[in-house]
Design a protein around this motif. Structure first.
Motif, mmCIF file in Angstrom:
data_model
loop_
_atom_site.group_PDB
_atom_site.id
_atom_site.type_symbol
_atom_site.label_atom_id
_atom_site.label_comp_id
_atom_site.label_asym_id
_atom_site.label_seq_id
_atom_site.Cartn_x
_atom_site.Cartn_y
_atom_site.Cartn_z
ATOM 1 N N LYS A 137 0.838 -1.210 0.000
ATOM 2 C CA LYS A 137 0.000 0.000 0.000
ATOM 3 C C LYS A 137 0.868 1.253 0.000
ATOM 4 O O LYS A 137 0.585 2.223 -0.706
ATOM 5 C CB LYS A 137 -0.894 0.006 1.236
ATOM 6 N N ALA A 138 1.903 1.250 0.823
ATOM 7 C CA ALA A 138 2.772 2.422 0.930
ATOM 8 C C ALA A 138 3.475 2.688 -0.393
ATOM 9 O O ALA A 138 3.511 3.831 -0.871
ATOM 10 C CB ALA A 138 3.793 2.219 2.049
ATOM 11 N N ARG A 139 4.008 1.635 -1.007
ATOM 12 C CA ARG A 139 4.695 1.808 -2.297
ATOM 13 C C ARG A 139 3.730 2.321 -3.356
ATOM 14 O O ARG A 139 4.031 3.261 -4.107
ATOM 15 C CB ARG A 139 5.324 0.480 -2.739
ATOM 16 N N ALA A 140 2.556 1.704 -3.414
ATOM 17 C CA ALA A 140 1.580 2.119 -4.429
ATOM 18 C C ALA A 140 1.158 3.563 -4.210
ATOM 19 O O ALA A 140 1.045 4.341 -5.169
ATOM 20 C CB ALA A 140 0.360 1.192 -4.376
ATOM 21 N N GLY A 141 0.946 3.926 -2.954
ATOM 22 C CA GLY A 141 0.543 5.297 -2.652
ATOM 23 C C GLY A 141 1.604 6.297 -3.070
ATOM 24 O O GLY A 141 1.310 7.308 -3.703
ATOM 25 N N PHE A 142 2.845 5.999 -2.726
ATOM 26 C CA PHE A 142 3.923 6.916 -3.061
ATOM 27 C C PHE A 142 4.054 7.067 -4.568
ATOM 28 O O PHE A 142 4.243 8.180 -5.089
ATOM 29 C CB PHE A 142 5.244 6.405 -2.466
ATOM 30 N N ASP B 180 12.202 -3.034 -4.574
ATOM 31 C CA ASP B 180 11.615 -4.378 -4.665
ATOM 32 C C ASP B 180 10.650 -4.518 -5.827
ATOM 33 O O ASP B 180 10.388 -5.638 -6.278
ATOM 34 C CB ASP B 180 10.863 -4.719 -3.362
ATOM 35 N N ILE B 181 10.087 -3.420 -6.299
ATOM 36 C CA ILE B 181 9.059 -3.544 -7.333
ATOM 37 C C ILE B 181 9.498 -2.926 -8.661
ATOM 38 O O ILE B 181 8.668 -2.564 -9.486
ATOM 39 C CB ILE B 181 7.724 -2.919 -6.879
ATOM 40 N N PHE B 182 10.816 -2.832 -8.853
ATOM 41 C CA PHE B 182 11.324 -2.250 -10.099
ATOM 42 C C PHE B 182 10.769 -2.961 -11.333
ATOM 43 O O PHE B 182 10.462 -2.338 -12.341
ATOM 44 C CB PHE B 182 12.859 -2.308 -10.130
ATOM 45 N N ASP B 183 10.630 -4.284 -11.254
ATOM 46 C CA ASP B 183 10.172 -4.981 -12.461
ATOM 47 C C ASP B 183 8.654 -5.085 -12.554
ATOM 48 O O ASP B 183 8.121 -5.515 -13.569
ATOM 49 C CB ASP B 183 10.830 -6.360 -12.587
ATOM 50 N N GLU B 184 7.966 -4.679 -11.500
ATOM 51 C CA GLU B 184 6.503 -4.635 -11.599
ATOM 52 C C GLU B 184 6.045 -3.288 -12.109
ATOM 53 O O GLU B 184 5.019 -3.192 -12.796
ATOM 54 C CB GLU B 184 5.868 -4.863 -10.218
#
Lengths: 215, 215
Positions: A137-142, B180-184
């Motif tokens: 959630k935090a990553r998506a929000g940012f 962690d989500i560079f490839d997503e």
DNA sequence: CTGTTTTGTAATCATTCAATTACAACATTC
DNA sequence: GAATGTTGTAATTGAATGATTACAAAACAG
């Protein structure tokens, strides 16, 4: 002196619609989780802050974890919604268009994190990178904020970085309660002033008001 | 296949001087407290991470709280020491003197927070503003950095703000594990690149190395 | 060697706390 | 005005966990 029994008479706790109670609990939980963290907060503390019993909190949200997830989700939603609202406002074109937009977005942000519950819940979310759900959630929000600044605001990379970075510094100085030691160390106020510049009065007014409220 | 008993044979746990054990425990505690927070971490988790038994951890530091305080104090000390070291280096005078100093200080900071334990312990400290002891340490540490940038580095207010703000953004993006989500999501890398610019390879090298270490 | 200190663990205790159960009082519907 | 649903609590429980105690074995001093 009191009614019916000789005991303290714990007021018969007004009956309030579940939806409204839910909001009260979420508001209380935002503060409690913010200050103590997910593990440090107890459902009983949340319950007391919301003025109800511990089992009711648990029943309303199923688990403490669910409650925390909802608190974090709400904070992130309000953040995104706040920016989206500013970006939806009409803006005139001119030399200082970008500056004006930055000022408006900044003001919206400061406005949001004046709510210490929101501020600290957001920071707790940022510190939960290891938790699959909260971290995602935090990553998506940012990233959503990033895209808004890039695509909707049309900011170049350096402007985006500067804006986001300032926000994170705001967070930190407020989280560590720097204004608390203004009279012990004048550098504290100097640092706050150099960080928030024009927005400082806004911030200090809010923290002062909050302090007065608690007194 | 194994010695003496038929049971797993839990190796007789090498005897190590207390001072050295202490460092091992502090290193382990930095990671565990960083990831889970003070309340979320258990002394048993710290013990396992340090390769010893839970009672030994408690006896070495008296209480879990003392251990946490020492972890936070160490992180803040290393931060201040890192900057002080850069500022003690000789610097030539020229047009780009300030830029060079900023770059060196920035590199020192990134170097420090590549240690995820340090990074997260610092952030936990920032989120402990309500705790009298940890909060005071965090405020004092932040002000000391501010004074160093103002008096020893001789930076003007805007430069200081920009430097500190960038640091807080570094913290946040690393804490939420954006790499962690560079490839997503390619925007994740874009945001990291726009934030860290030249320093990105340094950062990514470190996280990749750490990931490999754990695999 | 004998005694003492250092380094360590196993077992256990006491407390805290999320969750469950059982129940009560109020409100609404039929 | 029974029946049903809603809003709430008191009491309890089971698991987790920081801390304590008691003990063992290695290292070392004389």
């Amino acid at each position: 002196m009191n009614e019916t029994s000789g005991i303290a008479a714990a007021q018969p706790t007004e009956r309030i619609p579940a939806a409204e109670r839910r909001e009260q609990i979420l508001a209380a939980a935002s503060v409690v989780f913010g200050e103590r963290g997910y593990s440090g907060a107890t459902t009983d503390q949340v319950a007391r802050a919301a003025g109800i019993s511990q089992p009711y909190v648990v029943r309303m949200f199923g688990t403490k974890e669910n409650l925390f997830l909802e608190v974090v989700a709400r904070a992130l939603e309000r953040l995104v919604a706040g920016f989206r609202q500013v970006l939806a406002e009409p803006r005139e074109h001119g030399d200082d268009e970008r500056e004006l937009l930055i000022a408006r977005l900044g003001a919206a942000y400061v406005d949001l994190i004046e709510d210490r519950g929101i501020l600290l819940s957001l920071m707790q979310a940022f510190l939960s990178g290891h938790n699959p759900v909260v971290g995602a959630k935090a990553r998506a929000g940012f990233l959503e904020i990033y895209r808004m600044l890039r695509d909707e605001a049309g900011f170049p990379p350096d402007t985006i970085r500067g804006f986001l970075a300032d926000g994170m510094l705001f967070n930190t100085l407020l989280a560590i309660r720097l204004p608390d030691i203004f009279d012990e160390d004048p550098d504290a106020e100097e640092l706050m002033r150099c960080t928030f510049r024009g927005k400082l009065d806004l911030v200090l007014g809010a923290t002062a008001a909050e302090a007065a409220k608690h007194a």
